[in-house]
Write an enzyme that holds these catalytic residues in place. Structure first.
Site, PDB file in Angstrom:
ATOM      1  N   ASN A 108      43.029  32.134  25.769  1.00 25.63           N
ATOM      2  CA  ASN A 108      42.336  32.630  26.966  1.00 25.63           C
ATOM      3  C   ASN A 108      42.925  33.991  27.323  1.00 25.63           C
ATOM      4  OD1 ASN A 108      40.714  32.587  29.368  1.00 25.63           O
ATOM      5  ND2 ASN A 108      42.544  32.002  30.535  1.00 25.63           N
ATOM      6  N   HIS A 110      43.743  36.441  30.624  1.00 30.30           N
ATOM      7  CA  HIS A 110      43.894  36.382  32.089  1.00 30.30           C
ATOM      8  C   HIS A 110      44.276  37.776  32.587  1.00 30.30           C
ATOM      9  CE1 HIS A 110      44.592  34.390  35.907  1.00 30.30           C
ATOM     10  NE2 HIS A 110      45.655  35.159  36.050  1.00 30.30           N
ATOM     11  N   SER A 142      47.219  39.158  30.118  1.00 29.81           N
ATOM     12  CA  SER A 142      47.935  38.208  29.261  1.00 29.81           C
ATOM     13  C   SER A 142      46.930  37.441  28.418  1.00 29.81           C
ATOM     14  CB  SER A 142      48.689  37.164  30.103  1.00 29.81           C
ATOM     15  OG  SER A 142      49.485  37.776  31.086  1.00 29.81           O
ATOM     16  N   ASP A 151      46.116  28.120  33.092  1.00 30.03           N
ATOM     17  CA  ASP A 151      46.861  29.382  32.868  1.00 30.03           C
ATOM     18  C   ASP A 151      48.335  29.156  32.559  1.00 30.03           C
ATOM     19  OD1 ASP A 151      44.541  30.887  33.412  1.00 30.03           O
ATOM     20  OD2 ASP A 151      45.001  30.983  35.553  1.00 30.03           O
TER      21      ASP A 151
HETATM   22  C1  GRF Z   1      38.275  39.236  32.433  1.00 23.75           C
HETATM   23  O1  GRF Z   1      38.876  39.942  33.477  1.00 23.75           O
HETATM   24  C2  GRF Z   1      39.185  38.146  31.952  1.00 23.75           C
HETATM   25  O2  GRF Z   1      40.546  38.453  32.087  1.00 23.75           O
HETATM   26  C3  GRF Z   1      38.839  36.991  32.858  1.00 23.75           C
HETATM   27  O3  GRF Z   1      37.455  37.106  33.062  1.00 23.75           O
HETATM   28  C4  GRF Z   1      37.044  38.462  32.910  1.00 23.75           C
HETATM   29  C5  GRF Z   1      35.928  38.475  31.916  1.00 23.75           C
HETATM   30  O4  GRF Z   1      35.333  39.742  31.821  1.00 23.75           O
HETATM   31  N1  GRF Z   1      39.258  35.743  32.286  1.00 23.75           N
HETATM   32  P1  GRF Z   1      34.220  40.007  30.698  1.00 23.75           P
HETATM   33  O5  GRF Z   1      33.111  38.992  30.909  1.00 23.75           O
HETATM   34  O6  GRF Z   1      34.870  39.864  29.367  1.00 23.75           O
HETATM   35  O7  GRF Z   1      33.732  41.398  30.958  1.00 23.75           O
END
Ligand code: GRF
Length: 202
Positions: A108, A110, A142, A151
């Protein structure tokens, strides 16, 4: 060398998906995006997948238990013979069975420096608001292994950026997102190569 077949789960714009699709075009990149699943029918991430010729599947979570929803996603991942899962802005929590099945094979991204500013409720603008409210002078992104704890899984890679005195949640989010786009492909590549024992064919 066969590439690691990666399924991306998302709920929104999919700019991180795009970064992964672009990185996977390099012949030497060890993974490929083999299907994209969204729980939001209108997610632009599905359009990005279609434009790249990648199977794009909408799975509604509505009216389903967490277990039913996760089982449906798992069926699709199995249908596309997926080896590895990347969550990229996926806004649902999956089931215990799903976490067990994809243990060590799910990443994932974050938008903060975990373990700070993670956990339930820490998503989107909430993260950047909390970072600014805490008076942090740096933030970042991260990529971590997904475990049942939200997370909480081991961090694969992080990258930092400054938090400027004049930052709003939006300006900080934009700076962090730029970092995410180069971090996620790098983390996926490193993780896949570092754990090649998981993929016997590499
Ligand atoms: C990103 O900020 C990611 O860190 C979080 O969700 C957002 C997704 O953005 N988990 P995108 O859809 O890839 O533009």
């Amino acid at each position: 060398m066969r590439k690691v077949r990666t399924g991306v789960l998302l709920s929104g714009s999919g700019s991180n998906l795009q970064a992964l699709i672009d990185a996977c075009r390099a012949p030497e990149f060890p993974a490929e995006i083999s299907c994209v699943i969204s729980n939001k029918e209108t997610a632009y991430g599905l359009t990005r997948a279609e434009q790249a010729g990648i199977p794009a599947v909408f799975v509604s979570h509505k009216g389903k238990s967490r277990e039913e929803f996760a089982a449906e996603i798992d069926d699709i991942l199995t249908r596309y013979t997926i080896d590895m899962v990347c969550l990229a802005g996926f806004m649902r929590i999956l089931s215990a069975d799903f976490f067990t099945k994809w243990d060590n094979r799910m990443l994932n991204i974050h938008p903060a420096l975990l373990p700070k500013f993670g956990g339930e409720g820490m998503y989107g603008h909430h993260v950047h608001e909390a970072v600014i409210a805490a008076g942090e002078t740096e933030s970042g992104a991260s990529v971590h292994v997904v475990t049942a704890g939200c997370d909480e899984g081991p961090v694969v890679l992080q990258e930092k950026c400054p938090v400027l005195p004049e930052d709003t949640p939006d300006t900080l989010a934009a700076r962090v997102l730029t970092i995410e786009h180069q971090l996620y492909p790098r983390a996926l590549q490193e993780y896949v190569l570092r754990n090649s024992f998981l993929w016997k064919f590499i």
